[in-house]
Design an enzyme around this catalytic site. Structure first.
Site, short mmCIF file in Angstrom:
data_model
loop_
_atom_site.label_atom_id
_atom_site.label_comp_id
_atom_site.label_asym_id
_atom_site.label_seq_id
_atom_site.Cartn_x
_atom_site.Cartn_y
_atom_site.Cartn_z
N ASP A 484 0.92 -1.29 -0.11
CA ASP A 484 0.25 0.02 0.10
C ASP A 484 1.13 1.23 -0.08
O ASP A 484 1.99 1.16 0.38
CB ASP A 484 -1.03 0.03 1.23
CG ASP A 484 -1.84 1.19 1.23
OD1 ASP A 484 -2.46 1.69 0.44
OD2 ASP A 484 -1.74 1.76 2.62
N ASP A 843 -1.65 -1.10 5.83
CA ASP A 843 -1.96 -0.81 7.19
C ASP A 843 -3.27 -1.53 8.01
O ASP A 843 -3.58 -1.10 9.10
CB ASP A 843 -2.32 1.02 7.11
CG ASP A 843 -3.19 1.38 6.25
OD1 ASP A 843 -4.24 0.26 5.93
OD2 ASP A 843 -3.34 2.57 6.11
N ASP A 847 -6.86 -2.53 3.17
CA ASP A 847 -6.30 -3.54 2.78
C ASP A 847 -6.42 -5.07 3.31
O ASP A 847 -5.68 -5.92 3.03
CB ASP A 847 -4.44 -3.16 2.87
CG ASP A 847 -4.31 -2.00 2.56
OD1 ASP A 847 -4.69 -1.49 1.41
OD2 ASP A 847 -3.54 -1.13 3.22
#
Length: 1156
Positions: A484, A843, A847
């Site tokens: 990410d 995080d 996700d």
């Protein structure tokens, strides 16, 4: 009537940050067979169990399906007592169909709510009473629906609820409705059973490993190996106790984390608010949330008020999230699409406001309970993990079968040899079975986990926590890692870089600080368009929005206590928050007025925007503001209000790596009921206001880690919700894309009423000077390195309309931008389809689905108890990734070493026993004990303690046991072992002082003797020296001398064995039943033979490591890699037409490169 059926689900996505799919709940469309008890079969099995002394029951315990087939006959599902269910992974489950009596008259009210679904369910079997038929599988309740002729998850009863239906439950359920729903849905519990020690002991003892141990111990006692049998028994008991304590400890930990029983307040249909246990909650209950919040025991849709929620336990996201009321509408409710209006089970509600009579508290309606909640699905995935598709684990079982074949051959040989010596039938049986206990080591599966245990402890010391230890070995095979962007590769916080106003006339000059803007709509929009809230007077919310408000200089105020004065100040509208300008602006009559937020629509990753409705002081006018991705906001604005230079400005700022947000507004009728206004009505026909640019700095560790992975030939991929050009700039800054590399944008458009789907590959600006050369020769042939960059819309169109191009794009795609959470999960799965072992680091918020779908998911979170992914790192940067890969490679190599050592240990002892059987003798009780306990076990324990290498190498360790190097080395070492022991025996029998054995006595009865002692001496050295041969160091582990405990143990054992050969002494000879040779030269010769045996095996192992056996593989000719991405890479490197730059491709273009 059909006897077979399936579990049918027609539910929505998983109501949690993790998408519901087979990875989380693998019960979609399961094959099912119904069975009914047959009384005479049941009694026959009971008699057979008695006659077999309970062995039949043990077999039934290992294979429950056999128990059902033996006791039952097939029948229709509607009449079944027992079900055999085969899930999507091929696993079989045996479950019992349970029944529950429903109260008289309760079904009519429930059935009315569910439009006959529940009536069909409960009226299936109606004689004198109405019964509900259901079964529980992995915590989930499945009920029989007669209308569907199938068992369905009980959640289907509320899957079609609309947002309007949920608001209808605001009046509360009647006691009768609550009772009937309670019976239908079951208790609201995520119950992780903590089994009593007696039951755990029973289950552990019936483990095939311990059953084999019990069998072996009985056999050894029968053969008079009392000391050895006693030691193995004590060690087995010790092992069982440790195992039981560990299992119970883990169960208690998970039980405490999962189980939540509290007292909550619910509203009944009479209007009364009553306190009940959270166990009694059912979908449809109206929940009253106090102002101080609570730990939520269910999933619920927020209907009134706002809640500040800490979701770190579920998502790993440490920043609290503001939840707002669910918009009323006819659309079907889905917790995935309405997650910003959904309160999830297990999350901590920090504060509730705006929903109660006095302005405090909130009102919500329960949507899911028990294992059907977000927390329930995640706990279920921990309790019942999906099978790990990893070759090492699959082939370890096959290897045991190979050893079983050796045991069979050894048994036949032993029988023949012993039969010739006129041994009794009992002796023949004992000796032959003894060979089986030697050739197939029952401790082999347990031994290979030693390396994983050491790796898990080392990771824990580094702040990396693992809830799925088998995945540590998989870390060693990761071939691609996804990251990410925001908060992972870049800093969580952002700094305002500047703001620029825009309109039909174009853009104004750049203003570095929003507080320097002239008073007006842009400044008001920046101050108001957010979901920041106050907690004990301190602003709390998304770091970006906190920075944005701070940059305006405005202050946030929220209603406290009696809210009427504040509501009256803004025309009587219900105020959520007030933004007041700084003192110097308040003096201005028009632009210095405070602004009140009266409605909020939180940010949605799928929608890429958020919006608010505001009223001015006095409530004379109302404005709606929207903030989000520039492309999305511009698409919602009236075309004439968007500056003509919009695209160029956006490209310019994004190319510099800035995070760009757009703002827009529109007037709203002040007489509108803002509490019921719909989001779609607010977010249309907007007027463009301008752009806000924020600088998101790359974390200093990111570039180092990305470079480290690149040197290890592990590609890095960025998956973000940010702008494509911004993502490309960050990719260049952190080293994912070299500054001399070419970036090719992949633009795919979907099918529309006006056009067909198209696919186009275009070079990034700045590459025009070499585009002609590239187009003519191809990128590979021109010597350029290139990367694909694609956004979420193009990715969706590529998957839907150009699936033949998808693998080729994935092969070189480095940047995926504007990706929704479900698209991130889909990307991981598509990469796995081309045989990548995929890692994902994020995080934990948006996700979560991708983290759980990946082979290795790493969540950067301070929450140690987070179940967002298999691995959780407390380090806030990606430096944990190379640590994890290094530990994974070290663990995998260690597992291989231990596996080979335990196999060689069995083969050494197997050869020893067969040779001694031939000589009519055997090892003594204490000799077996010495080798197994003091030599092999000690070496196996400390062999796995080696630390990983400090650097990541380009090569990855093998995960296959059944390869030519592994099997070849085991075969050669076994041959050397046999030759070594035979050489020791031959040297002994050729000595002048050699005295043959007394042929009238066999087995251990003729100890001590010369043959036994010489073979004992050499095999003892072989156990020690083989540990050195199979222990791998470079390149994935530190050298063997770095494992100091293991090295010291080797030296001690080698010294001990040398002493036993050269100067054993009368006492030791008496205990071990060794023959004390007087010829020192002979004893030195035995040591020399052992040394020669070691040197030959070590030299062979070095040659195998250098690839000497590859020449045998070359005889088969070249063969393609089994990895699809490797085959595809080879084919594309030879294709000058790939990628087809500046061409508009359609799905009918036949330009596919076949790599099947």
């Amino acid at each position: 009537m059909e006897r077979r059926g399936s579990v049918v689900e027609t539910h929505s996505a998983l109501p949690s940050p993790c998408p519901r799919d087979p990875l989380v709940c693998p019960d979609l469309h399961m094959d099912m067979q119904g069975y009914k008890w047959v009384r005479w079969r049941v009694w026959l099995c009971r008699v057979a169990a008695l006659l077999s002394l309970g062995f039949l029951l043990i077999v039934f315990h290992w294979r429950p399906r056999l128990a059902v087939l033996a006791r039952c006959c097939t029948c229709p599902l509607a009449l079944a007592d027992i079900l055999i269910i085969k899930d999507t992974f091929g696993r079989q489950h045996v479950v019992q169909v349970l029944t529950e009596e429903m109260e008289e008259g309760s079904l009519e009210s429930f059935a009315g709510l569910e439009e006959n679904e529940s009536r069909d369910t409960v009226q299936l079997q109606k004689e004198e009473k109405t019964l509900l038929r259901y079964y529980l599988l992995e915590g989930l309740r499945n009920i029989w629906l007669d209308s569907r002729r199938a068992f369905c998850l009980v959640s289907v009863l509320n899957e079609d609820w609309t947002c309007k239906d949920l608001y209808g439950f605001q009046t509360g359920l009647s006691p009768l409705e609550q009772s009937s729903r309670g019976r239908m849905y079951g208790p609201n519990l995520i119950d992780v059973p903590v089994k009593p020690y007696l039951k755990l002991l029973f289950e552990e003892v019936l483990n095939p490993f311990y059953v084999f141990q019990v069998f072996s111990i009985i056999l050894w006692i029968t053969d008079h190996y009392y000391y050895y049998a006693t030691c193995i028994f004590v060690i087995s008991i010790f092992s069982i106790v440790i195992s039981l304590c560990e299992i119970r400890k883990q169960s208690i930990t998970l039980h405490n984390m999962a189980r939540l029983v509290t007292t909550v307040t619910v509203r009944r249909s009479s209007g009364e608010e009553v306190c009940v246990s959270s166990e009694e909650l059912v979908p449809g209950d109206c929940l009253i949330i106090p102002q101080e919040g609570l730990l939520l025991p269910c999933d619920a849709a927020l209907l009134a008020g706002e809640c500040l929620v800490n979701e770190s336990m579920l998502t790993g996201e440490s920043v609290p999230v503001l939840k707002t009321p669910l918009p009323a509408g006819e659309g079907r409710f889905s917790t995935e699409t309405e997650r910003r209006h959904t309160l999830f089970s297990g999350t901590q509600l920090i504060q509730a406001k705006g929903g109660g009579p006095g302005g405090g508290g909130a009102v919500a309606v329960v949507t899911s309970t028990g294992f059907f909640t977000a927390k329930g699905y995640l706990v279920s995935s921990i309790m019942f993990p999906q099978p790990i598709d990893f070759r090492f684990y699959q082939e370890s079982t096959k290897f045991l079968l190979i050893l079983g074949v050796f045991a069979l051959l050894g048994t036949i040989y032993s029988f023949v040899v012993l039969f010739k010596t006129n041994s009794t039938l009992m002796e023949l049986l004992i000796r032959c079975l003894d060979v089986v206990t030697i050739a197939v080591p029952p401790a082999l599966p347990a031994a290979i986990t030693t390396g994983t245990i050491y790796a898990q402890n080392r990771l824990k010391k580094q702040g990396i926590f693992c809830i799925s230890p088998p995945r540590i070995n998989i870390c060693g095979k990761v071939s691609l890692f996804c990251f990410d962007k925001t908060g992972t590769l870049t800093e969580e916080g952002l700094d305002v870089w500047g703001v620029i106003e825009g309109g039909a006339a174009g853009f104004s000059e750049l203003v570095p600080e929003p507080r320097l803007l002239p008073p007006g709509l842009m400044l008001s929009g920046l101050a108001c368009c957010h979901t920041v809230t106050l907690l004990r007077g301190e602003p709390l919310g998304d770091p970006l929005e906190l920075k944005m408000i701070e940059s305006t200089g405005w202050t946030l105020q929220e209603p406290e206590g009696d809210r009427n004065p504040l509501d009256a100040e803004f025309g009587g509208h219900r105020v959520l928050a007030v933004l007041r300008p700084p003192q110097q602006l308040q003096a201005q009559a028009t632009s210095g007025k405070a602004v009140a937020i009266v409605q909020r629509f939180p940010f949605s990753s799928a929608l890429q925007r958020m919006s608010v409705v505001t009223v001015d002081s006095g409530g004379h006018s109302a404005l709606a503001f929207i903030k989000g991705s520039p492309e999305m906001v511009a698409s919602l604005c009236r075309a004439e209000t968007v500056p003509a230079q919009f695209s160029n400005k956006l490209r310019s700022f994004s190319t510099e790596g800035l995070r760009v947000l757009a703002l827009a507004y529109k007037p709203v009728d002040v007489n509108t009921d803002f509490s019921k206004i719909e989001r779609a009505e607010v977010e249309k026909d907007m007027q463009f206001l301008g752009l806000l640019m924020m600088k998101n700095l790359v974390k200093p560790e990111s570039a180092t880690v990305i470079n480290m992975l690149a040197l290890a030939q592990i590609p890095s991929v960025m998956v973000t919700g940010d702008n494509l050009l911004t993502a490309v700039n960050v990719a260049k800054s952190c080293g994912m894309v070299g500054f001399d590399h070419k970036v090719i944008f992949v633009n795919a458009t979907p099918h529309t009423a006006q056009s067909m789907p198209t696919l186009k590959f275009s070079l990034e600006d700045g590459g025009a000077q070499s585009s002609a050369e590239i187009i003519n020769q191809g990128l590979y042939q021109s010597g350029f390195s290139y990367h694909f960059a694609i956004n979420g819309k193009s990715f969706a169109a590529l998957c839907d309309h150009f699936p033949e191009y998808l693998p080729k794009v994935l092969l070189r795609a480095t940047v995926f931008a504007r990706m929704a959470p479900d698209q991130k999960t889909q990307l991981v799965k598509e990469l796995q389809k081309i045989n990548h072992r995929v890692g994902m680091c994020g995080d934990g918020a948006n996700d979560c689905g991708a983290l759980r779908a990946a082979d290795v998911g790493v969540s950067l979170s301070e929450a140690e108890a987070s179940v967002a992914s298999p691995f959780t790192s407390k380090t806030s940067n990606i430096s944990c990734v190379p640590q994890l890969i290094r530990e994974g490679r070290c663990s995998l190599v260690t597992s291989f070493s231990l596996f080979r050592y335990m196999a060689l240990y069995s083969l050494v002892q197997f050869c020893t026993v067969l040779i001694l059987y031939t000589e009519k003798t055997n090892l003594s009780d204490w000799q077996f004990l010495f080798f197994d306990m003091f030599v092999v076990t000690a070496l196996a324990i400390f062999m796995g303690n080696g630390d990983p290498s400090t650097e990541l190498q380009a090569c990855r360790p093998s995960a296959s046991l059944l390869t030519l190097p592994i099997l070849g080395s085991l075969f050669i070492h076994t041959c050397m072992i046999i030759l070594g022991q035979l050489a020791a025996l031959f040297i002994t029998t050729t000595q002048d002082w050699y005295v043959p054995l007394n042929s009238t006595v066999t087995g251990a009865g003729n100890l001590p003797n010369m043959e036994n002692t010489s073979v004992f001496a050499l095999s003892g050295f072989q156990y020690i020296l083989m540990a050195v041969v199979v222990t791998k160091g470079y390149p994935h582990k530190k050298p063997i001398y770095c494992n100091r405990i293991f090295l010291c143990l080797l030296l001690v054992l080698f010294t001990l064995m040398t002493w036993l050969v050269l100067y054993p002494g009368a006492f030791v000879c008496g205990i071990l039943q060794l023959y004390d040779f007087l010829d020192m030269n002979f004893k030195m010769l035995l040591v020399a033979v052992a040394a020669l045996n070691f040197l030959i095996c070590f030299f062979v192992e070095v040659l195998i490591d250098l690839g000497i056996l590859n020449c045998l593989q070359s005889l088969r000719g070249t063969h393609e890699s089994k990895k699809q991405y490797k085959r595809l890479k080879l084919l594309l490197s030879e294709s000058p037409s790939w990628p087809p730059l500046n061409q508009s491709l359609s799905p009918t273009d036949n330009t596919v490169i076949d790599f099947s």
